[in-house]
Design a protein around this motif. Structure first.
Motif, mmCIF file in Angstrom:
data_model
loop_
_atom_site.group_PDB
_atom_site.id
_atom_site.type_symbol
_atom_site.label_atom_id
_atom_site.label_comp_id
_atom_site.label_asym_id
_atom_site.label_seq_id
_atom_site.Cartn_x
_atom_site.Cartn_y
_atom_site.Cartn_z
ATOM 1 N N TYR A 2 68.877 43.617 -31.919
ATOM 2 C CA TYR A 2 70.164 43.844 -32.734
ATOM 3 C C TYR A 2 70.126 42.963 -33.917
ATOM 4 C CZ TYR A 2 71.307 46.300 -28.308
ATOM 5 O OH TYR A 2 71.529 47.121 -27.179
ATOM 6 N N LEU A 7 77.266 47.662 -35.502
ATOM 7 C CA LEU A 7 78.260 47.762 -34.659
ATOM 8 C C LEU A 7 77.698 48.221 -33.474
ATOM 9 C CD1 LEU A 7 81.603 48.399 -34.126
ATOM 10 C CD2 LEU A 7 81.119 50.536 -34.465
ATOM 11 N N VAL A 8 78.229 47.536 -32.109
ATOM 12 C CA VAL A 8 77.713 47.688 -30.649
ATOM 13 C C VAL A 8 78.780 47.827 -29.738
ATOM 14 C CG1 VAL A 8 75.496 46.582 -31.187
ATOM 15 C CG2 VAL A 8 77.411 45.322 -30.395
ATOM 16 N N GLU A 9 78.510 48.324 -28.688
ATOM 17 C CA GLU A 9 79.640 48.328 -27.357
ATOM 18 C C GLU A 9 79.108 47.453 -26.324
ATOM 19 O OE1 GLU A 9 79.595 52.401 -26.314
ATOM 20 O OE2 GLU A 9 81.214 52.792 -27.489
ATOM 21 N N LYS A 11 79.618 45.973 -22.453
ATOM 22 C CA LYS A 11 79.896 46.426 -21.148
ATOM 23 C C LYS A 11 80.911 45.262 -20.556
ATOM 24 C CE LYS A 11 77.088 46.664 -18.001
ATOM 25 N NZ LYS A 11 76.005 47.142 -16.884
ATOM 26 N N TRP A 30 83.178 50.022 -21.777
ATOM 27 C CA TRP A 30 82.210 49.888 -22.881
ATOM 28 C C TRP A 30 83.348 49.606 -24.308
ATOM 29 C CZ3 TRP A 30 77.326 48.586 -22.754
ATOM 30 C CH2 TRP A 30 76.853 49.063 -21.705
ATOM 31 N N PRO A 32 84.118 48.129 -28.154
ATOM 32 C CA PRO A 32 83.646 47.930 -29.475
ATOM 33 C C PRO A 32 83.271 46.545 -29.762
ATOM 34 C CG PRO A 32 85.384 49.138 -29.959
ATOM 35 C CD PRO A 32 85.232 48.805 -28.384
ATOM 36 N N ARG A 74 74.910 48.008 -25.988
ATOM 37 C CA ARG A 74 74.322 49.375 -26.407
ATOM 38 C C ARG A 74 74.859 49.494 -27.834
ATOM 39 N NH1 ARG A 74 77.177 53.652 -22.315
ATOM 40 N NH2 ARG A 74 79.071 53.807 -23.487
ATOM 41 N N TYR A 75 74.391 50.497 -28.276
ATOM 42 C CA TYR A 75 74.544 51.109 -29.483
ATOM 43 C C TYR A 75 75.715 52.340 -29.257
ATOM 44 C CZ TYR A 75 70.772 48.903 -32.355
ATOM 45 O OH TYR A 75 70.308 48.076 -32.838
ATOM 46 N N PRO A 76 76.804 52.499 -29.958
ATOM 47 C CA PRO A 76 77.880 53.356 -29.807
ATOM 48 C C PRO A 76 76.985 55.000 -29.497
ATOM 49 C CG PRO A 76 78.326 51.853 -31.534
ATOM 50 C CD PRO A 76 77.091 51.737 -31.239
ATOM 51 N N LYS A 77 77.784 55.590 -28.731
ATOM 52 C CA LYS A 77 77.569 56.652 -28.675
ATOM 53 C C LYS A 77 78.279 57.737 -29.337
ATOM 54 C CE LYS A 77 76.111 56.798 -23.615
ATOM 55 N NZ LYS A 77 76.291 57.426 -22.262
ATOM 56 N N GLU A 78 77.668 58.540 -29.848
ATOM 57 C CA GLU A 78 78.399 59.549 -30.951
ATOM 58 C C GLU A 78 79.033 60.682 -30.251
ATOM 59 O OE1 GLU A 78 75.861 60.777 -34.103
ATOM 60 O OE2 GLU A 78 75.079 58.403 -34.362
#
Length: 78
Positions: A2, A7-9, A11, A30, A32, A74-78
């Motif tokens: 990274y 921008l990540v998420e 847990k 999750w 941001p 993790r990367y954000p889910k769209e």
């Protein structure tokens, strides 16, 4: 890996109930966050007397900089 400013998420686990013996007390969320620094392979505490060498990243989360292993990022889910 990274990069700084991404921008990540992250847990996080939160306690849902204070009653005795509910089936699912902990809920996985999750949240941001923004990457502040990549540390790479670092020795990190994973228990009371247990350390593991993990890939670690520092993130800005709720106004505080915290270190997390990459397995919790993790990367954000769209």
């Amino acid at each position: 890996m990274y990069r700084e400013g991404e921008l990540v998420e992250v847990k996080e686990h939160s306690l849902t109930s204070k009653t005795t013996n509910p089936p699912n007390v902990w809920v996985e969320n999750w949240v941001p966050a923004v990457v502040v620094q990549w540390h790479g392979m670092t020795k990190m505490r994973t228990g009371i007397a247990r350390f593991e060498t993990l890939e670690v990243v520092s993130v800005l989360l709720n106004g505080k900089v915290r270190k997390f292993p990459t397995r919790s990022v993790r990367y954000p889910k769209e």
